[in-house]
Design an enzyme around this catalytic site. Structure first.
Site, PDB file in Angstrom:
ATOM      1  N   PRO A   1      36.378  -7.459  93.978  1.00 46.44           N
ATOM      2  CA  PRO A   1      36.116  -8.082  92.682  1.00 46.44           C
ATOM      3  C   PRO A   1      34.676  -7.875  92.206  1.00 46.44           C
ATOM      4  CG  PRO A   1      37.139  -9.617  94.227  1.00 46.44           C
ATOM      5  CD  PRO A   1      36.696  -8.435  95.009  1.00 46.44           C
ATOM      6  N   GLU A   2      34.535  -7.205  91.085  1.00 47.06           N
ATOM      7  CA  GLU A   2      33.248  -7.066  90.405  1.00 47.06           C
ATOM      8  C   GLU A   2      33.384  -7.795  89.068  1.00 47.06           C
ATOM      9  OE1 GLU A   2      31.877  -2.967  90.357  1.00 47.06           O
ATOM     10  OE2 GLU A   2      32.896  -2.517  92.231  1.00 47.06           O
TER      11      GLU A   2
ATOM     12  N   HIS B   1      45.580 -16.052 105.670  1.00 50.70           N
ATOM     13  CA  HIS B   1      44.190 -15.906 105.228  1.00 50.70           C
ATOM     14  C   HIS B   1      43.757 -16.958 104.205  1.00 50.70           C
ATOM     15  CE1 HIS B   1      44.235 -12.265 107.499  1.00 50.70           C
ATOM     16  NE2 HIS B   1      45.184 -11.745 106.758  1.00 50.70           N
TER      17      HIS B   1
ATOM     18  N   ARG C   1      38.871 -11.124 104.843  1.00 50.58           N
ATOM     19  CA  ARG C   1      37.699 -10.820 105.670  1.00 50.58           C
ATOM     20  C   ARG C   1      36.680 -11.957 105.749  1.00 50.58           C
ATOM     21  NH1 ARG C   1      36.430  -4.585 104.144  1.00 50.58           N
ATOM     22  NH2 ARG C   1      38.598  -4.058 103.884  1.00 50.58           N
TER      23      ARG C   1
END
Length: 269
Positions: free
Chosen positions: A2-3, A92, A110
């Site tokens: 995500p940017e 997650h 992550r």
DNA sequence: ACATATTCCTGGGGGC
DNA sequence: TGCCCCCAGGAATATG
């Protein structure tokens, strides 16, 4: 990952649903990336009413009516997705929020992402650390940011959130390709024309990516769990060895500023 | 005031 | 088929 365009997509989707809604409950499934830590976070945000969902750089901001806020940085693999109330949390998932009639899950494979509850002063301080929003200034103003320091390479300038806010690895490489500038060029070697071309390319790439709801080449999904479509128009990012869409030369991948960097050795000088 | 290295983490790919 | 090793990468932090 995500940017700016991905976070902006999520912001728009969430704002349409969550504006004026109150946080009814917070279920913390995995602790460690939130402040304040653990149940203190849940206690701090429960009962807060959302004034609006905002964005600055790659930061998603829930602005509450009392001036406090929650900020979420998705980093590489974060997701914020609206789910139904029967949703069964996955491996997650980190938190599940009940907000008005809606349910929202924050997950992060992550585990690099962060979520913070901030006072209005703390938020103000945090946001002041970012450079300008590239879509909120004129291309001439954006171009001026690429003048100095002369020894800095252009790729690290693009990635530096204090220079300009919201550009990450995908859109840095794509903007450099569109402006025909090699990522290793030093700012001092850029002409005024190069700087303006780069500024316009940054703005074009970000605007187009917002229209296409982002890039899903890795793990990104929007607030409805949908993939972005910018991946289909990528010209260099993750196209190592594939022919340049302009001249046919194989795209090269190197490392610049500790990041995988893709460019056309023929088109980008 | 810059660059470079290290750290966090997991899934996936290459090598054999 | 299954290990083992390595790698991706935003940004904070430490070091040169």
């Amino acid at each position: 990952m995500p940017e700016l365009p991905e976070v902006e997509t999520i912001r728009r989707q969430l704002n349409a649903k969550l504006k004026n809604q109150t946080i009814k409950s917070v279920r913390i499934l995995k602790t460690g990336r939130e402040t304040p830590h653990g149940q203190a976070f849940a206690k701090a945000v429960t009962g807060k009413k959302i004034k609006m969902i905002d964005r600055r750089a790659k930061l998603l901001i829930w602005r509450f009516t009392d001036g406090s806020s929650v900020t979420i940085h998705l980093k590489l693999t974060g997701r914020v997705i609206l789910v139904d109330k029967k949703y069964q949390p996955g491996k997650h998932d980190r938190m599940v929020f009940e907000i008005g009639p809606y349910h929202l899950v924050w997950s992060d494979m992550r585990q690099f992402g962060t979520i913070n509850f901030l006072s209005s002063e703390a938020l103000k301080k945090k946001l002041s650390e970012y450079g300008p929003e590239p879509l909120e200034i004129k291309s001439e103003q954006l171009a001026a940011l690429f003048k100095s320091p002369k020894t800095r390479n252009v790729k690290s300038a693009l990635l530096n959130q204090e220079v300009l806010a919201g550009v990450g690895n995908i859109y840095a490489d794509e903007a450099l390709f569109r402006s025909k500038i090699r990522p290793t060029r030093k700012l001092g070697s850029l002409t005024a024309d190069d700087r303006l071309k780069l500024a316009k390319a940054v703005q074009e790439v970000l605007k187009q990516a917002i229209e296409l709801k982002g890039t899903s080449s890795q793990d990104y999904l929007d607030a409805y769990g949908q993939e972005g479509k910018f991946e289909k128009v990528l010209r260099v990012y993750q196209r190592k060895g594939l022919p340049c869409k302009v001249c046919g030369t194989p795209i090269v991948r190197t490392v610049v500023a500790q990041r995988g960097t893709h460019y056309c050795p023929n088109c980008q000088k």
